[in-house]
Scaffold this motif. Structure first.
Motif, PDB file in Angstrom:
ATOM      1  N   TYR A 110     124.053 -35.244  84.692  1.00 53.90           N
ATOM      2  CA  TYR A 110     124.526 -33.876  84.527  1.00 53.90           C
ATOM      3  C   TYR A 110     124.489 -33.442  83.061  1.00 53.90           C
ATOM      4  O   TYR A 110     124.013 -32.345  82.728  1.00 53.90           O
ATOM      5  CB  TYR A 110     125.949 -33.770  85.074  1.00 53.90           C
ATOM      6  CG  TYR A 110     126.683 -32.509  84.680  1.00 53.90           C
ATOM      7  CD1 TYR A 110     126.366 -31.275  85.246  1.00 53.90           C
ATOM      8  CD2 TYR A 110     127.722 -32.553  83.732  1.00 53.90           C
ATOM      9  CE1 TYR A 110     127.043 -30.115  84.876  1.00 53.90           C
ATOM     10  CE2 TYR A 110     128.402 -31.405  83.359  1.00 53.90           C
ATOM     11  CZ  TYR A 110     128.058 -30.196  83.934  1.00 53.90           C
ATOM     12  OH  TYR A 110     128.733 -29.059  83.561  1.00 53.90           O
ATOM     13  N   SER A 111     124.968 -34.302  82.184  1.00 54.83           N
ATOM     14  CA  SER A 111     125.043 -33.955  80.768  1.00 54.83           C
ATOM     15  C   SER A 111     123.669 -33.736  80.153  1.00 54.83           C
ATOM     16  O   SER A 111     123.480 -32.862  79.299  1.00 54.83           O
ATOM     17  CB  SER A 111     125.786 -35.051  79.998  1.00 54.83           C
ATOM     18  OG  SER A 111     127.115 -35.181  80.464  1.00 54.83           O
ATOM     19  N   LEU A 113     120.415 -33.464  82.007  1.00 50.55           N
ATOM     20  CA  LEU A 113     119.454 -32.643  82.744  1.00 50.55           C
ATOM     21  C   LEU A 113     119.979 -31.281  83.171  1.00 50.55           C
ATOM     22  O   LEU A 113     119.202 -30.416  83.562  1.00 50.55           O
ATOM     23  CB  LEU A 113     118.960 -33.405  83.981  1.00 50.55           C
ATOM     24  CG  LEU A 113     118.247 -34.727  83.707  1.00 50.55           C
ATOM     25  CD1 LEU A 113     117.744 -35.339  85.002  1.00 50.55           C
ATOM     26  CD2 LEU A 113     117.086 -34.516  82.736  1.00 50.55           C
ATOM     27  N   SER A 114     121.296 -31.080  83.094  1.00 52.24           N
ATOM     28  CA  SER A 114     121.856 -29.805  83.521  1.00 52.24           C
ATOM     29  C   SER A 114     122.479 -29.032  82.368  1.00 52.24           C
ATOM     30  O   SER A 114     122.168 -27.864  82.137  1.00 52.24           O
ATOM     31  CB  SER A 114     122.908 -30.020  84.614  1.00 52.24           C
ATOM     32  OG  SER A 114     123.479 -28.790  85.019  1.00 52.24           O
ATOM     33  N   VAL A 115     123.357 -29.678  81.627  1.00 53.64           N
ATOM     34  CA  VAL A 115     124.101 -28.984  80.579  1.00 53.64           C
ATOM     35  C   VAL A 115     123.191 -28.457  79.468  1.00 53.64           C
ATOM     36  O   VAL A 115     123.244 -27.263  79.123  1.00 53.64           O
ATOM     37  CB  VAL A 115     125.180 -29.910  79.970  1.00 53.64           C
ATOM     38  CG1 VAL A 115     125.767 -29.280  78.707  1.00 53.64           C
ATOM     39  CG2 VAL A 115     126.278 -30.160  80.986  1.00 53.64           C
ATOM     40  N   GLN A 118     121.021 -25.521  80.438  1.00 54.26           N
ATOM     41  CA  GLN A 118     121.844 -24.330  80.620  1.00 54.26           C
ATOM     42  C   GLN A 118     122.191 -23.689  79.281  1.00 54.26           C
ATOM     43  O   GLN A 118     122.171 -22.455  79.140  1.00 54.26           O
ATOM     44  CB  GLN A 118     123.140 -24.683  81.359  1.00 54.26           C
ATOM     45  CG  GLN A 118     122.979 -24.946  82.842  1.00 54.26           C
ATOM     46  CD  GLN A 118     124.317 -25.165  83.512  1.00 54.26           C
ATOM     47  OE1 GLN A 118     125.171 -24.283  83.529  1.00 54.26           O
ATOM     48  NE2 GLN A 118     124.512 -26.357  84.065  1.00 54.26           N
ATOM     49  N   HIS A 152     125.795 -18.786  88.643  1.00 56.60           N
ATOM     50  CA  HIS A 152     126.383 -19.734  89.598  1.00 56.60           C
ATOM     51  C   HIS A 152     126.764 -19.056  90.914  1.00 56.60           C
ATOM     52  O   HIS A 152     127.475 -19.637  91.734  1.00 56.60           O
ATOM     53  CB  HIS A 152     127.633 -20.380  88.989  1.00 56.60           C
ATOM     54  CG  HIS A 152     127.355 -21.229  87.789  1.00 56.60           C
ATOM     55  ND1 HIS A 152     127.086 -20.692  86.549  1.00 56.60           N
ATOM     56  CD2 HIS A 152     127.288 -22.583  87.634  1.00 56.60           C
ATOM     57  CE1 HIS A 152     126.873 -21.675  85.679  1.00 56.60           C
ATOM     58  NE2 HIS A 152     126.996 -22.825  86.307  1.00 56.60           N
ATOM     59  N   THR A 164     133.396 -20.307  85.864  1.00 60.96           N
ATOM     60  CA  THR A 164     132.205 -20.224  85.020  1.00 60.96           C
ATOM     61  C   THR A 164     132.283 -19.023  84.068  1.00 60.96           C
ATOM     62  O   THR A 164     131.720 -19.060  82.974  1.00 60.96           O
ATOM     63  CB  THR A 164     130.928 -20.146  85.865  1.00 60.96           C
ATOM     64  OG1 THR A 164     131.057 -19.132  86.874  1.00 60.96           O
ATOM     65  CG2 THR A 164     130.643 -21.488  86.535  1.00 60.96           C
ATOM     66  N   SER A 185     126.738 -27.715  73.848  1.00 61.54           N
ATOM     67  CA  SER A 185     126.343 -28.580  74.968  1.00 61.54           C
ATOM     68  C   SER A 185     127.350 -29.717  75.155  1.00 61.54           C
ATOM     69  O   SER A 185     127.686 -30.090  76.276  1.00 61.54           O
ATOM     70  CB  SER A 185     124.944 -29.162  74.736  1.00 61.54           C
ATOM     71  OG  SER A 185     123.966 -28.149  74.731  1.00 61.54           O
TER      72      SER A 185
END
Length: 208
Positions: A110-111, A113-115, A118, A152, A164, A185
């Motif tokens: 998550y940290s 590949l997502s955060v 984003q 989201h 969010t 991030s």
């Protein structure tokens, strides 16, 4: 690609139309393709149009960042823990206790590949492209938080939209002050990982 009209259309397509389209039932593969193409466009514009260098700054005020982040984090811990404890006690630290390996794997994935992607989209790109168009700083930060929340909307959950939006305000404020994708991030990852840890991961799409 730098005119106000172009940027306005760009904003509508990326931050309004695409998120809303993801609430409609159609091929997941097409949604993935749209997401990949959109992200590729954003990276291209940042590097080749805005000439923005993606690099780690060395003159960051880490002491102030950690002090402010942990103060906000302490408040988040109290409210979210109480929320899960009141609404569904069984979810409280459920994944951490029962599936620690999954918990650790998700935090890392998550940290990374997502955060970070984003924050490239909603802070680095958003600020670089649209900040000069909106002179009212408070309105701009709110607009950024609204766009982040709208991103989201496919979760179809009012609480997710509220969380969010609030998170968007925090991240926008941090980026406004630090101009650092890295710092915002890290902050985003801390809060997101905590929500998963405390037991609010399901509504945010975390596997459990």
């Amino acid at each position: 690609m730098k005119t106000t009209i172009y940027k306005g259309i760009e904003f509508f397509l990326i931050f309004v139309l695409v998120p809303l389209s993801f609430t409609i039932s159609y091929s997941t593969l097409i949604k993935i393709i749209i997401g990949v193409l959109g992200f590729s466009y954003i990276v291209y514009v940042l590097l080749n149009v805005e000439k923005k260098k993606i690099e780690i700054a060395t003159n960051l005020n880490w002491k102030r960042f950690w002090k402010e982040t942990f103060l906000k984090f302490a408040i988040i811990i109290v409210f979210t823990t109480l929320f899960v404890w009141i609404t569904d006690t069984e979810l409280l630290f459920n994944v951490l206790i029962n599936k620690p390996k999954l918990w650790m794997a998700i935090l890392i994935i998550y940290s990374i590949l997502s955060v970070y992607p984003q924050e490239l989209i909603y802070r680095t790109f958003f600020f670089q492209r649209y900040q000069s168009l909106i002179k009212n700083e408070k309105f701009f930060l709110i607009l950024n938080a609204v766009a982040f929340s709208l991103g989201h909307i496919f979760f179809n959950n009012l609480l997710v939209l509220v969380l969010t939006f609030l998170g968007g305000l925090l991240f926008a404020s941090t980026f406004k002050r630090t101009n650092s994708t890295l710092l915002v991030s890290i902050e985003h990852a801390i809060y997101g990982c905590w929500l998963f840890t405390v037991g609010m991961g399901n509504m945010l799409g975390f596997p459990s």
